[in-house]
Design a protein around this motif. Structure first.
Motif, PDB file in Angstrom:
ATOM      1  N   GLY A 104       0.793  -1.220   0.000  1.00  0.00           N
ATOM      2  CA  GLY A 104       0.000   0.000   0.000  1.00  0.00           C
ATOM      3  C   GLY A 104       0.823   1.265   0.000  1.00  0.00           C
ATOM      4  N   ARG A 151      -3.874  -2.266   4.368  1.00  0.00           N
ATOM      5  CA  ARG A 151      -3.075  -1.965   3.176  1.00  0.00           C
ATOM      6  C   ARG A 151      -3.539  -0.666   2.526  1.00  0.00           C
ATOM      7  N   ALA A 152      -4.857  -0.451   2.485  1.00  0.00           N
ATOM      8  CA  ALA A 152      -5.387   0.800   1.939  1.00  0.00           C
ATOM      9  C   ALA A 152      -4.940   1.997   2.777  1.00  0.00           C
ATOM     10  N   THR A 155      -1.615   3.890   2.114  1.00  0.00           N
ATOM     11  CA  THR A 155      -1.517   4.910   1.069  1.00  0.00           C
ATOM     12  C   THR A 155      -1.719   6.315   1.637  1.00  0.00           C
TER      13      THR A 155
END
Length: 243
Positions: A104, A151-152, A155
């Motif tokens: 990410g 994981r998102a 970002t």
């Protein structure tokens, strides 16, 4: 307009001759969970896919803080601060939990910022911290959902799009995941306070955690109100939400 405001105006998206979204308007604001509800085929997933740039709309606009992202490539939408967690809990089972999470961070975050975000994800999801060196195939369904959300978050998004995060999970795990989402929108002290656009078929659970609810039917908005108001509307629930 508060930072992190996502505006969808007049969005129309088709798959060949089939119109999946027909003039949809949605405004999602920072510090709020906006739940998008409706039966299968209502256009919920298409809405997220269009917002994230995976599908090109026929008409309408998608704006984040006034910046037009309508026809931007998906990678540019992600760099602008929109993270999309699609249905299905897609993890790379041959990689470790931490390797999956660090995927990410490939959009260019500095190492120091990545490490800080990773630490916060482990704080939010203790099972991931315990299994950080294990291959992802050992995770349960609920842990895989934690992993894709984590994981998102690597970002560094201002907007989180979530598609059916409760699918196939036990009620206890669903409550845990939704409780963590509530923490994400409320937590501004760490810089992770964000906008959440939540697509769900489990309307009862979604409305219990959301601030605002929008009901889609055959690609059109048929209801929009405070989540508690929609949950209390018996006729609406029976007609569109199945409870």
């Amino acid at each position: 307009m508060t930072a992190g405001t996502l505006e969808v105006a007049g969005l129309t998206t088709s798959y060949g001759p089939v119109t999946a979204l027909d003039g949809v308007d949605v405004t999602a604001e920072r510090g709020r969970i906006t739940a998008v509800l409706g039966a299968n085929g209502a256009g919920k997933s298409t809405l997220l896919r269009t917002v994230s740039g995976l599908v090109r709309p026929d008409a309408g606009h998608v704006r984040l803080d006034g910046v037009d992202l309508t026809r931007a490539p998906a990678e540019d939408v992600a760099r602008a601060g929109v993270a999309h967690v699609p249905e299905g809990r897609g993890v790379i089972t041959e990689l470790t939990v931490e390797e999956n999470l660090r995927l990410g961070a490939l959009l260019g975050s500095a190492r120091k910022r990545t490490d800080r975000r990773l630490a916060h994800v482990y704080e939010m999801f203790p099972p991931l911290a315990e299994r950080r060196r294990h291959d992802a195939h050992v995770l349960s369904g609920g842990e895989r959902q934690m992993l894709v959300i984590g994981r998102a978050l690597l970002t560094g998004p201002s907007v989180l799009l979530l598609d059916e995060p409760s699918l196939g999970l036990a009620p206890r795990v669903v409550a845990q995941i939704f409780g963590l989402l509530r923490g994400l929108v409320d937590d501004t002290t760490t810089g992770l306070g964000m906008t959440v656009l939540l697509v769900e078929q489990n309307a009862r659970s979604a409305l219990s955690v959301a601030d605002v609810g929008i009901v889609l039917n055959l690609g059109r908005v048929v209801a929009r109100d405070a989540a508690a108001t929609l949950a209390a509307d018996e006729n609406l629930r029976h007609a569109y939400l199945g409870f």
